[in-house]
Design an enzyme around this catalytic site. Structure first.
Site, PDB file in Angstrom:
ATOM      1  N   PRO A   1       0.848  -1.191   0.000  1.00  0.00           N
ATOM      2  CG  PRO A   1       0.024  -1.033   2.168  1.00  0.00           C
ATOM      3  CD  PRO A   1       0.715  -1.968   1.231  1.00  0.00           C
ATOM      4  CG  HIS A   2       2.070   2.907  -3.152  1.00  0.00           C
ATOM      5  ND1 HIS A   2       1.952   1.586  -3.507  1.00  0.00           N
ATOM      6  CD2 HIS A   2       1.757   3.620  -4.250  1.00  0.00           C
ATOM      7  CE1 HIS A   2       1.593   1.512  -4.780  1.00  0.00           C
ATOM      8  NE2 HIS A   2       1.465   2.722  -5.254  1.00  0.00           N
ATOM      9  N   GLY A   3       1.015   5.793  -0.545  1.00  0.00           N
ATOM     10  CA  GLY A   3       0.342   7.064  -0.755  1.00  0.00           C
ATOM     11  C   GLY A   3       1.355   8.153  -1.019  1.00  0.00           C
TER      12      GLY A   3
END
Lengths: 149, 456
Positions: free
Chosen positions: A62-64
Site C-alpha cells: 500500500p502506498h500514498g
C-alpha cells in the site's frame, strides 16, 4: 533513514486491510513521518481502489503520495494471512507500506523504494523477510540487500 | 530474441519496478535478451534507444499512464496494464512475440471509416443519387461479369446458340437478367432515398418505363427523382380518414404514384430524355481521336480530384451510366483505370522515395497497393490529408494521363467495379495496363519531386 526498527511491526493482529493501513499509519505518525493520519489513509485507500497493491506472493505494498506525509518512510509489517484482492488471489502476510510527500525533494528515497519493489519480486528476499524474527534482523537483511539503506 | 518493455504506474513508486523485475526475470528464464524502461517517480530510467528499438523483436507496454508511443511504429507490440505484467509475465512475452505490428492506425480501417463518414454526410440531391447508384452497382457487377464470361466462352456471337452456356450466361447478365434490372433499381432506390419505402415501387416501375423508351441511365435518374417527389406530394396532400389510412401504402401510393410517373414518361418526358440519351450513347460509342482523349483526361482529373468525393462520384456515375447499353465502354475503362492510379502512385512513391514519407505512411503504402488494385480511390486520402498541396496535383496528373491513354488505346470495360479482379473483362488489356502503369509512375515521380524530406 527511510525505515528503522520503530517502523517495523512483526505482529499486527488486525484482520482487514483498512485496519492494517490505519495501524501502520499511526506508527509512522508516532515517528513524525506523517502530519495528518486521516488524510494519508484516505490517499492510500484511494490508491487501493484503483487496483489492489497486493502484487502476489503474499506481498502487499500500500502506498500514498500526499502532502500529509512529512518525510518519506517505509513501514514493514507481518500480518496473519489477510485477504487483499491480490493479483494472484492468495492472502497477504507481508506488508510494505510506503509514504512519499507530493513534491518530494531529492530522489534518493524513491530509488530505494524502487529497488525494494524489485527485490520483493525475488523469492530469496521474501523468504528472508519471513524467516526474520525481530525488527533488528529485518533491518540487517534490508541493509545487506544492496538497497542503499 | 530481444524484447523491450516499458513499465509505468500512476504513483510510480512500486508497481513500475516490480513489473520491470518480473519481466526481466521471465525473459531471462526463456533465454531472451530484455531491456525495460521504467517511468516511475524517479523519472525515466534505462531509456530505450533507437538502436534498441531497431533490434527488438517485440515491445511490451505495461503501463497505466500515457507513454510516448511513436517510437514503436512498425514493431510488434502489446499494450497492457501494469498488473498484467505482474500476473503473467511469461505469457505476456509470448503474446508480444505474436502481436500484430503497431502503426498509427490501419490504413484499410481508416479508409472504410472515411467512406462511412462521407456517405452519412451526404445531403439532398447527391445523397439520393448515390443511394440509387450504390444499390445499382452490384447488379452491374454481376451482370457485367456474366456477360464478359459469355463472350469469353462463346465468342461475340456465342450467346446466340440456343441452350449453350454462353446463352445462359447472357440470360443471367444481359437485358433479360441483371442489366435489365439496373435502371429500375437505380430509379427505385433514388425514390426510396427521397420518400422512404413507399417510393420504391413507383420508382422501379418508372425506371422500367424509362427502359422501354430507350432513355437508359438518364431516364432512370429522371424517373427516380420524379417518383420520389411525386410520392412525397401524395403523402402530403392526400388525406384519407383514419379508418382507411391502412390502404395508403399498399394501394393508393403505389397505384397513383406509378400511374403519374409512368404516364408522364409516356406522354411528355420519355421522348426528349430518350433522344438525349441516344445521342449521348451514339456520341460516346463513335467518339474517337482527340475528343476521346480529352474526355479521358477530364474524367481522370475528376477521379483523382477528391478521391471518392462528389467530383469523383460524378465521373463514376457517368461512366456506370454508359454501361446501360449492355456492352463494355471506353469511358468505364478509363474511369476505373484513373481511379486505381492515386493509391498505386502513392504506394510506388513510398517505395521509391522512402525519405519523403514517415514510417506510418510507408506502412500505409503497403496497404495502398491493395486498395489501388481493388479500385478504391479513397486509399489515397490519408496521404493527401497529410500534404494536400503536393499530393493532390501529383495524383491528378497521373490519373489524367491514365484516363487519356486508356481512351487512346480504346480499352473497354463492361463491369463497373473490381479493379485488378475484373481485368479479364477488359478489351485491349495490354494497352490498359500500360495506361495504368504510366499514370502510376508519373504520379510517383511527381510526388518524389514535390514532397519534402521527412525528418527521420
Amino acid at each position: 533513514m527511510i525505515i528503522n526498527e520503530k517502523l517495523i511491526n512483526l505482529q499486527v493482529n488486525d484482520r482487514t486491510k483498512e485496519a492494517i493501513i490505519q495501524e501502520l499509519a499511526k506508527m509512522a505518525c508516532e515517528e513524525g513521518r506523517i502530519g495528518d493520519v486521516d488524510a494519508y489513509v484516505k490517499a492510500v485507500l484511494k490508491r487501493e481502489d484503483e487496483y489492489s497493491t497486493a502484487v502476489g506472493f503474499g506481498v502487499a505494498i500500500p502506498h500514498g503520495k500526499t502532502n500529509a506525509v512529512k518525510e518519506p518512510f517505509l513501514v514493514f509489517a507481518k500480518v496473519q494471512s489477510v485477504e487483499w484482492n491480490a493479483l494472484d488471489g492468495e492472502p497477504v502476510d507481508l506488508v510494505f507500506m510506503i509514504g512519499v510527500p507530493e513534491e518530494s525533494a531529492g530522489s534518493l528515497h524513491l530509488k530505494i523504494l524502487a529497488s525494494i519493489s524489485r527485490k520483493l519480486m525475488k523469492e530469496e528476499f521474501r523468504e528472508g523477510l519471513r524467516q526474520s524474527k525481530t525488527p533488528e534482523e529485518i533491518m540487517k537483511l534490508l541493509k545487506s540487500s544492496d538497497l542503499g539503506i | 530474441m530481444k524484447i523491450l518493455a516499458v513499465t509505468a504506474c500512476p504513483t510510480g513508486i512500486a508497481h513500475t519496478y516490480m513489473a520491470a523485475e518480473a519481466l526481466e526475470a521471465a525473459a531471462k528464464k526463456k533465454g531472451y535478451e530484455i531491456k525495460v524502461e521504467t517511468r516511475g517517480s524517479v523519472g525515466v530510467e534505462n531509456e530505450l534507444s533507437d538502436k534498441d528499438i531497431k533490434e527488438a523483436d517485440a515491445i511490451i507496454l505495461a503501463c497505466d499512464t500515457a507513454v510516448p508511443m511513436e517510437r514503436f511504429y512498425g514493431k510488434k507490440l502489446v499494450n497492457v496494464s501494469v498488473s498484467e505484467a505482474l500476473k503473467g509475465s511469461d505469457q505476456l512475452i509470448e503474446k508480444a512475440l505474436k502481436a500484430s505490428v503497431f502503426t498509427k492506425s490501419n490504413l484499410v480501417d481508416d479508409v472504410s471509416d472515411l467512406k462511412e463518414q462521407r456517405s452519412s454526410g451526404r445531403k439532398g440531391f447527391y445523397k439520393h443519387l448515390m443511394n440509387g447508384v450504390s444499390f445499382m452497382i452490384p447488379f452491374v457487377v454481376a451482370g457485367g461479369i456474366a456477360i464478359a464470361l459469355s463472350f469469353l466462352i462463346g465468342g461475340y456471337n456465342g450467346f446466340e446458340v440456343e441452350g449453350s452456356i454462353a446463352a445462359f450466361l447472357m440470360g443471367i447478365g444481359g437485358g433479360g437478367g441483371a442489366f435489365g434490372l439496373m435502371v429500375p433499381i437505380l430509379a427505385g432506390y433514388i425514390a426510396y432515398s427521397i420518400a422512404d419505402r413507399p417510393g420504391l415501387a413507383p420508382g422501379m416501375i418508372g425506371g422500367a418505363v424509362a427502359m422501354q423508351l430507350n432513355s437508359g441511365f438518364l431516364g432512370g435518374l429522371v424517373a427516380g427523382f420524379l417518383a420520389g417527389y411525386v410520392v412525397v406530394l401524395i403523402k402530403k396532400y392526400i388525406k384519407l380518414p383514419k379508418s382507411l389510412q391502412g390502404i395508403m401504402p399498399v394501394l393508393v401510393i403505389p397505384v397513383l404514384g406509378s400511374l403519374i410517373v409512368g404516364l408522364l414518361f409516356f406522354y411528355i418526358i420519355g421522348t426528349p430524355v430518350g433522344a438525349i440519351n441516344t445521342a449521348m450513347n451514339n456520341y460516346l460509342t463513335t467518339m474517337s481521336g482527340s475528343n476521346a482523349i480529352v474526355l479521358g483526361l477530364v474524367l481522370g482529373l475528376m477521379m483523382a480530384a477528391d478521391m471518392g468525393g462528389p467530383i469523383n462520384k460524378a465521373a463514376y456515375a457517368f461512366a456506370t451510366g454508359t454501361l446501360v447499353v449492355g456492352s463494355g465502354t471506353m469511358v468505364m475503362a478509363a474511369v476505373m483505370a484513373a481511379g486505381m492510379v492515386p493509391p498505386l502512385g502513392l504506394a510506388l512513391a513510398t517505395v521509391l522515395f522512402k525519405n519523403k514519407f514517415d514510417l506510418y505512411e510507408r506502412e500505409a503504402g503497403k496497404a495502398a497497393w491493395v486498395l489501388g488494385a481493388s479500385f478504391i480511390t479513397e486509399g489515397a486520402i490519408p496521404f493527401a490529408a497529410a500534404d494536400p498541396i503536393r499530393v493532390i496535383p501529383s495524383i491528378m496528373v497521373g490519373s489524367a494521363i491514365t484516363g487519356a491513354l486508356s481512351m487512346a488505346f480504346k480499352a473497354t470495360l463492361a463491369v463497373p467495379h473490381g479493379g485488378l479482379f475484373v481485368f479479364f473483362a477488359i478489351e485491349n488489356l495490354v494497352g490498359y495496363i500500360i495506361a495504368i502503369l504510366a499514370g502510376t509512375v508519373v504520379s510517383a515521380v511527381m510526388l518524389g519531386f514535390l514532397k519534402k524530406k521527412v525528418e527521420a
